[in-house]
Structure formats: C-alpha cells, structure tokens
Design a protein around this motif. Structure first.
Motif, PDB file in Angstrom:
ATOM      1  N   ASP A  71      -0.409 -17.799  50.010  1.00 54.81           N
ATOM      2  CA  ASP A  71       0.704 -17.654  49.069  1.00 54.81           C
ATOM      3  C   ASP A  71       1.983 -18.269  49.632  1.00 54.81           C
ATOM      4  OD1 ASP A  71      -0.802 -16.269  47.129  1.00 54.81           O
ATOM      5  OD2 ASP A  71      -0.618 -14.419  48.290  1.00 54.81           O
ATOM      6  N   SER A  72       2.162 -18.176  50.943  1.00 58.34           N
ATOM      7  CA  SER A  72       3.338 -18.800  51.550  1.00 58.34           C
ATOM      8  C   SER A  72       3.285 -20.316  51.401  1.00 58.34           C
ATOM      9  CB  SER A  72       3.431 -18.416  53.030  1.00 58.34           C
ATOM     10  OG  SER A  72       3.716 -17.044  53.187  1.00 58.34           O
ATOM     11  N   VAL A  73       2.089 -20.885  51.581  1.00 58.57           N
ATOM     12  CA  VAL A  73       1.935 -22.326  51.386  1.00 58.57           C
ATOM     13  C   VAL A  73       2.199 -22.693  49.930  1.00 58.57           C
ATOM     14  CG1 VAL A  73       0.298 -24.247  51.442  1.00 58.57           C
ATOM     15  CG2 VAL A  73       0.334 -22.584  53.311  1.00 58.57           C
ATOM     16  N   ARG A  74       1.711 -21.860  49.006  1.00 57.40           N
ATOM     17  CA  ARG A  74       1.955 -22.125  47.584  1.00 57.40           C
ATOM     18  C   ARG A  74       3.453 -22.091  47.287  1.00 57.40           C
ATOM     19  NH1 ARG A  74      -0.924 -18.358  45.694  1.00 57.40           N
ATOM     20  NH2 ARG A  74      -2.837 -19.561  45.402  1.00 57.40           N
ATOM     21  N   ARG A  75       4.146 -21.143  47.881  1.00 52.63           N
ATOM     22  CA  ARG A  75       5.595 -21.080  47.681  1.00 52.63           C
ATOM     23  C   ARG A  75       6.278 -22.331  48.229  1.00 52.63           C
ATOM     24  NH1 ARG A  75       7.224 -14.857  49.343  1.00 52.63           N
ATOM     25  NH2 ARG A  75       6.623 -13.873  47.362  1.00 52.63           N
ATOM     26  N   LEU A  76       5.814 -22.781  49.382  1.00 54.12           N
ATOM     27  CA  LEU A  76       6.363 -24.010  49.953  1.00 54.12           C
ATOM     28  C   LEU A  76       6.201 -25.171  48.979  1.00 54.12           C
ATOM     29  CD1 LEU A  76       7.244 -26.069  52.132  1.00 54.12           C
ATOM     30  CD2 LEU A  76       4.925 -25.924  53.067  1.00 54.12           C
ATOM     31  N   LEU A  77       5.026 -25.305  48.402  1.00 57.78           N
ATOM     32  CA  LEU A  77       4.769 -26.404  47.480  1.00 57.78           C
ATOM     33  C   LEU A  77       5.591 -26.266  46.202  1.00 57.78           C
ATOM     34  CD1 LEU A  77       0.889 -26.717  47.911  1.00 57.78           C
ATOM     35  CD2 LEU A  77       2.695 -28.048  49.021  1.00 57.78           C
ATOM     36  N   VAL A  78       5.769 -25.027  45.738  1.00 55.72           N
ATOM     37  CA  VAL A  78       6.610 -24.803  44.555  1.00 55.72           C
ATOM     38  C   VAL A  78       8.046 -25.221  44.848  1.00 55.72           C
ATOM     39  CG1 VAL A  78       7.619 -23.034  43.059  1.00 55.72           C
ATOM     40  CG2 VAL A  78       5.173 -22.992  43.565  1.00 55.72           C
ATOM     41  N   LEU A  79       8.540 -24.855  46.017  1.00 56.22           N
ATOM     42  CA  LEU A  79       9.912 -25.207  46.379  1.00 56.22           C
ATOM     43  C   LEU A  79      10.091 -26.718  46.480  1.00 56.22           C
ATOM     44  CD1 LEU A  79      10.632 -22.474  49.069  1.00 56.22           C
ATOM     45  CD2 LEU A  79      11.832 -22.741  46.895  1.00 56.22           C
ATOM     46  N   LEU A  80       9.068 -27.410  46.956  1.00 51.89           N
ATOM     47  CA  LEU A  80       9.168 -28.862  47.105  1.00 51.89           C
ATOM     48  C   LEU A  80       9.475 -29.545  45.780  1.00 51.89           C
ATOM     49  CD1 LEU A  80       6.255 -29.756  49.568  1.00 51.89           C
ATOM     50  CD2 LEU A  80       8.707 -29.836  50.012  1.00 51.89           C
ATOM     51  N   VAL A  81       8.957 -29.002  44.694  1.00 53.18           N
ATOM     52  CA  VAL A  81       9.190 -29.628  43.397  1.00 53.18           C
ATOM     53  C   VAL A  81      10.326 -28.955  42.629  1.00 53.18           C
ATOM     54  CG1 VAL A  81       7.513 -28.210  42.133  1.00 53.18           C
ATOM     55  CG2 VAL A  81       8.028 -30.516  41.336  1.00 53.18           C
ATOM     56  N   GLU A  82      10.552 -27.665  42.866  1.00 56.72           N
ATOM     57  CA  GLU A  82      11.550 -26.944  42.080  1.00 56.72           C
ATOM     58  C   GLU A  82      12.974 -27.155  42.584  1.00 56.72           C
ATOM     59  OE1 GLU A  82      11.932 -25.066  39.337  1.00 56.72           O
ATOM     60  OE2 GLU A  82       9.936 -25.746  38.777  1.00 56.72           O
ATOM     61  N   GLN A  83      13.154 -27.316  43.887  1.00 55.23           N
ATOM     62  CA  GLN A  83      14.519 -27.494  44.384  1.00 55.23           C
ATOM     63  C   GLN A  83      15.167 -28.776  43.852  1.00 55.23           C
ATOM     64  OE1 GLN A  83      15.276 -26.823  48.603  1.00 55.23           O
ATOM     65  NE2 GLN A  83      15.837 -24.759  48.008  1.00 55.23           N
ATOM     66  N   PRO A  84      14.474 -29.915  43.845  1.00 58.11           N
ATOM     67  CA  PRO A  84      15.100 -31.105  43.240  1.00 58.11           C
ATOM     68  C   PRO A  84      15.395 -30.926  41.753  1.00 58.11           C
ATOM     69  CG  PRO A  84      13.241 -31.731  44.616  1.00 58.11           C
ATOM     70  CD  PRO A  84      13.190 -30.247  44.482  1.00 58.11           C
ATOM     71  N   ILE A  85      14.505 -30.232  41.042  1.00 61.31           N
ATOM     72  CA  ILE A  85      14.735 -30.007  39.614  1.00 61.31           C
ATOM     73  C   ILE A  85      15.971 -29.141  39.408  1.00 61.31           C
ATOM     74  CG2 ILE A  85      13.801 -28.902  37.546  1.00 61.31           C
ATOM     75  CD1 ILE A  85      11.020 -29.741  38.493  1.00 61.31           C
ATOM     76  N   ALA A  86      16.091 -28.090  40.211  1.00 60.73           N
ATOM     77  CA  ALA A  86      17.258 -27.219  40.100  1.00 60.73           C
ATOM     78  C   ALA A  86      18.538 -27.975  40.446  1.00 60.73           C
ATOM     79  CB  ALA A  86      17.093 -26.011  41.021  1.00 60.73           C
ATOM     80  N   ALA A  87      18.466 -28.825  41.465  1.00 59.99           N
ATOM     81  CA  ALA A  87      19.634 -29.620  41.837  1.00 59.99           C
ATOM     82  C   ALA A  87      19.996 -30.603  40.733  1.00 59.99           C
ATOM     83  CB  ALA A  87      19.364 -30.362  43.143  1.00 59.99           C
ATOM     84  N   LEU A  93      10.572 -29.174  55.928  1.00 61.91           N
ATOM     85  CA  LEU A  93      10.750 -28.066  56.865  1.00 61.91           C
ATOM     86  C   LEU A  93      11.722 -27.022  56.318  1.00 61.91           C
ATOM     87  CD1 LEU A  93      10.873 -30.010  60.249  1.00 61.91           C
ATOM     88  CD2 LEU A  93       9.047 -28.510  59.429  1.00 61.91           C
ATOM     89  N   THR A  94      12.731 -27.465  55.578  1.00 64.37           N
ATOM     90  CA  THR A  94      13.652 -26.513  54.955  1.00 64.37           C
ATOM     91  C   THR A  94      12.914 -25.609  53.978  1.00 64.37           C
ATOM     92  OG1 THR A  94      15.548 -28.011  55.177  1.00 64.37           O
ATOM     93  CG2 THR A  94      15.702 -26.285  53.507  1.00 64.37           C
ATOM     94  N   CYS A  95      12.081 -26.211  53.145  1.00 69.46           N
ATOM     95  CA  CYS A  95      11.283 -25.413  52.206  1.00 69.46           C
ATOM     96  C   CYS A  95      10.320 -24.497  52.965  1.00 69.46           C
ATOM     97  CB  CYS A  95      10.512 -26.330  51.262  1.00 69.46           C
ATOM     98  SG  CYS A  95      11.561 -27.282  50.131  1.00 69.46           S
ATOM     99  N   GLY A  96       9.780 -24.992  54.076  1.00 65.72           N
ATOM    100  CA  GLY A  96       8.889 -24.166  54.883  1.00 65.72           C
ATOM    101  C   GLY A  96       9.604 -22.973  55.489  1.00 65.72           C
ATOM    102  N   LEU A  97      10.839 -23.164  55.926  1.00 65.01           N
ATOM    103  CA  LEU A  97      11.609 -22.055  56.483  1.00 65.01           C
ATOM    104  C   LEU A  97      11.876 -20.984  55.427  1.00 65.01           C
ATOM    105  CD1 LEU A  97      14.235 -23.911  58.719  1.00 65.01           C
ATOM    106  CD2 LEU A  97      12.323 -22.492  59.484  1.00 65.01           C
ATOM    107  N   ILE A  98      12.152 -21.426  54.209  1.00 60.29           N
ATOM    108  CA  ILE A  98      12.379 -20.463  53.127  1.00 60.29           C
ATOM    109  C   ILE A  98      11.107 -19.667  52.858  1.00 60.29           C
ATOM    110  CG2 ILE A  98      12.911 -20.223  50.676  1.00 60.29           C
ATOM    111  CD1 ILE A  98      14.668 -22.723  50.934  1.00 60.29           C
ATOM    112  N   ALA A  99       9.974 -20.363  52.791  1.00 62.83           N
ATOM    113  CA  ALA A  99       8.703 -19.678  52.555  1.00 62.83           C
ATOM    114  C   ALA A  99       8.398 -18.690  53.679  1.00 62.83           C
ATOM    115  CB  ALA A  99       7.576 -20.699  52.419  1.00 62.83           C
ATOM    116  N   ALA A 100       8.707 -19.075  54.916  1.00 58.94           N
ATOM    117  CA  ALA A 100       8.478 -18.174  56.045  1.00 58.94           C
ATOM    118  C   ALA A 100       9.411 -16.972  55.987  1.00 58.94           C
ATOM    119  CB  ALA A 100       8.669 -18.932  57.358  1.00 58.94           C
ATOM    120  N   ARG A 101      10.632 -17.208  55.575  1.00 59.63           N
ATOM    121  CA  ARG A 101      11.600 -16.115  55.485  1.00 59.63           C
ATOM    122  C   ARG A 101      11.180 -15.079  54.443  1.00 59.63           C
ATOM    123  NH1 ARG A 101      18.034 -16.884  53.948  1.00 59.63           N
ATOM    124  NH2 ARG A 101      18.499 -14.691  53.541  1.00 59.63           N
ATOM    125  N   LEU A 102      10.472 -15.523  53.402  1.00 61.76           N
ATOM    126  CA  LEU A 102      10.093 -14.630  52.306  1.00 61.76           C
ATOM    127  C   LEU A 102       8.680 -14.078  52.468  1.00 61.76           C
ATOM    128  CD1 LEU A 102      11.518 -16.681  49.295  1.00 61.76           C
ATOM    129  CD2 LEU A 102      12.546 -14.700  50.423  1.00 61.76           C
TER     130      LEU A 102
END
Length: 362
Positions: free
Chosen positions: A205-221, A285-294
């Motif tokens: 699930d942490s890996v899935r979150r990482l992958l979600v962040l990879l695509v969602e952060q640019p969209i949000a920005a 790595l930034t997205c990975g840190l977020i996934a690890a934090r959560l």
C-alpha cells in the motif's frame, strides 16, 4: 511566536522536542533555533517579516536563475530569469510569502538550486571544488526541511553518475563519501521518528501511495497554476488507476534515464542529463518520503494533505522548472509564461484566496 515570546531559558526548554529529535519528518535543529531567535528579534512587526520573506524569495530567484543558466548553455540570462519567474510568481508563492515559517521551504529550494548549479558546472568542467560545493549544497537542504533528504540523495546520485560517465571520479570521490555519510547520519532521526508506529499500512500500500503521488502531485500543481476554485479538492476516488499511471511514469523515467546515461558514458559528455536526473530523482524520493511518513495512517484521504497548499506542491513545481531548464526553448516563450503566471497569481489572490481562507480576507 508563542515560544519566541518566552524568556530565553524557557524558550530553549520548550524547543527541545523540535531541535533534539526529528519532528513530523523534519530534523532541522539549527534552522528551527535560528527561526525562534529571529522571531524574538522581529516580534510582531509585519513589515519586517514581509521584508525578510522578500529577501529570501529574491535570493531563491537569483540562485535559481543562475542554476537554469548553467543547466543548458543555450539558455540566456533573460530566458533563465523568465523561467525562474514562472516558479517565483506561481500562485503558491503567495503561501511562501504570507507564512513566515515557510522560509524553510524557500531555503531548502535555494540549496537545491545551488546544488543543481554546481552539478551543471561539474558536468562541463570537473573539479574537486565544484564537486564539494555540489554535494554540500544538496546536504544543506536537509537542515531546513524534511524533503532535503530527497534533494541530498538525488544530488549525490546525479554527481556519482556524472563522475562515472566522465571518468572524473578522482574529483568527486571524497565529496561523495562525505556527503553520503552526512546524509545518512542526518537521515537516521528522520527515519526513526518520521512516520509514527509501523504496521498500520502494508508495504504494498505504501508503494501504491507513492505511485499515486507521482501522478497526483503534478495534477494538483497544475490546477493551482490555473487558479481554479477546486484547487483544494483533489479526487482520490480511484487510487488503483492513478497508481497505474504513476507506475507508467516511473518506468518511463527510469528507462529513459538509463538510456541517456548509457549514451553519456560512451560519449563522455553527460550534457543536461545530470540536471534531469537530479530533478526526477528528487521528485520520486520526495513522494517516497511522504509515503513512508504516512505508513501508520490508513485511508486514501491521508494523501490529500500533501496535494494542497504551497508548502508541499511547490517542490514538484520546482523540479519541473528545473528539468524544463534543460530544454532548448526560446526566451520569449518563457517570458510569455512568466507574464501569464503573474496574471494567474493576481487572479488567485484577488478572487480564489478569499473563498479558501475567508478569515484572512475580511
């Protein structure tokens, strides 16, 4: 401001949880202490705080312009300045200007820009001095914000690959060793206390979150760039689909970088590949840190906090601008983009911000 209003002895005692150990994924005892001292100095003087933020943002803009100029020899100073302006005048820059404590993000990004600038110089003219400046600039980012860990690690990776491709390891050997040791030591308290209890979220699930962040952060920005009223409401209702897109992006980036570095090692000229590696590596790595934090928090909604607000989304925007600096684009294109960003920010502050934070816009 509550801590800064206390006497020195009491303020120091109150600061211990923030400076003696990692706090919420950050370990920046020097910067946190300095910010408290600055708070005691400036007090509630709004003008002084505004000037401080302006100075910090100006330094960031200057260093970023220099980094973009170095990233691609074809870039002019004007074009680099316009590209940096796209970042500095992004609607989220209002966040960085409005909240004094966000000087930490500005300082962290300034260190990242400096690391990119020296990395670009090293790729064209290897020297021990440039390698040291590159590695230490990346490491310095860790002293301001938790994302600095991603920036430092990505900087070291890009520096290592550049030295390998050029056969210039004699210049980068000790900067890489010292930078790696310092980064690892600084990361220990972050990783030990950055995410709370383990076990609530499976690693899959942490890996899935990482992958979600990879695509969602640019969209949000991107949503924020166009100052839309729904900027604060990312849709995470189909995380499986978003994870697939994130995985595709990661695979494409990895394959592309491997091919580019293979070519660079043959030609002994890395060109702009080190900067792209730094930007992409730091982003992943930034997205990975977020996934690890959560890792101790369940539910897709936990990611929403990292998809709103300038304090987090300014980083993927910065990485995108840094990578864009390697492209051969006419300066007038960046000038048009900078002008559009200024207008977008004005619209955001005038019409959108009051609906998001009505208490601050009576």
């Amino acid at each position: 401001m509550q801590i800064s209003s206390l006497p020195i002895a009491d303020a120091w005692a109150a600061m211990q949880p923030y400076v003696a150990r990692a706090y919420s994924g950050h370990f920046a005892p020097i910067a946190f202490t300095a910010e408290v001292l600055v708070s005691k100095l400036l007090g509630a003087n709004e003008t002084a705080w505004f000037v401080r933020q302006c100075l910090a943002l100006s330094i960031f803009a200057t260093v970023t312009t220099a980094a973009l100029r170095e990233a691609n020899p074809a870039n002019t100073v004007f074009g680099s300045a316009c590209l940096a302006a796209i970042l500095v005048f992004h609607p989220f820059a209002a966040d960085l200007m409005s909240w004094p404590f966000m000087v930490m993000q500005i300082a962290c990004l300034t260190c990242a820009s400096a690391a990119a600038m020296f990395l670009a110089r090293f790729s064209r003219d290897p020297s021990a001095r440039t390698a040291w400046l590159c590695a230490m600039s990346g490491y310095a980012a860790m002293h301001f914000f938790g994302v600095g860990l991603a920036i430092s690690a990505a900087t070291l990776l890009a520096l290592f690959l550049t030295a390998w491709a050029q056969s210039s390891g004699r210049f980068a050997k000790w900067p890489l060793i010292v930078g790696t040791v310092l980064t690892a030591l600084h990361a220990i308290p972050i990783m030990l206390r950055g995410g709370g209890a383990d076990g609530a979220v499976q690693w899959v699930d942490s890996v899935r979150r990482l992958l979600v962040l990879l695509v969602e952060q640019p969209i949000a920005a991107l949503r924020a760039t166009f100052a839309t009223p729904w900027v604060m409401q990312p849709d995470l209702s189909i995380p499986a689909t978003q994870a697939v897109w994130g995985g595709a992006f990661a695979a494409m980036a990895a394959i592309g970088l491997v091919a580019c570095w293979r070519k660079a090692s043959i030609e002994r000229t890395p060109g702009t590949v080190p900067i792209v590696t730094l930007a992409l590596g730091a982003y992943v790595l930034t997205c990975g840190l977020i996934a690890a934090r959560l890792r101790a928090e369940t539910g897709a909604a936990t990611l929403v906090a990292f998809l709103i607000g300038g304090r987090y989304l300014i980083f993927p925007i910065f990485y995108a601008v840094l990578a864009a600096g390697t492209l051969r684009v006419p300066a007038y294109v960046y000038a048009v983009g900078a002008a559009g960003m200024m207008i977008s920010t004005a619209v955001f502050v005038r019409f959108v911000a009051p609906t998001l934070w009505p208490s601050f816009f009576p």
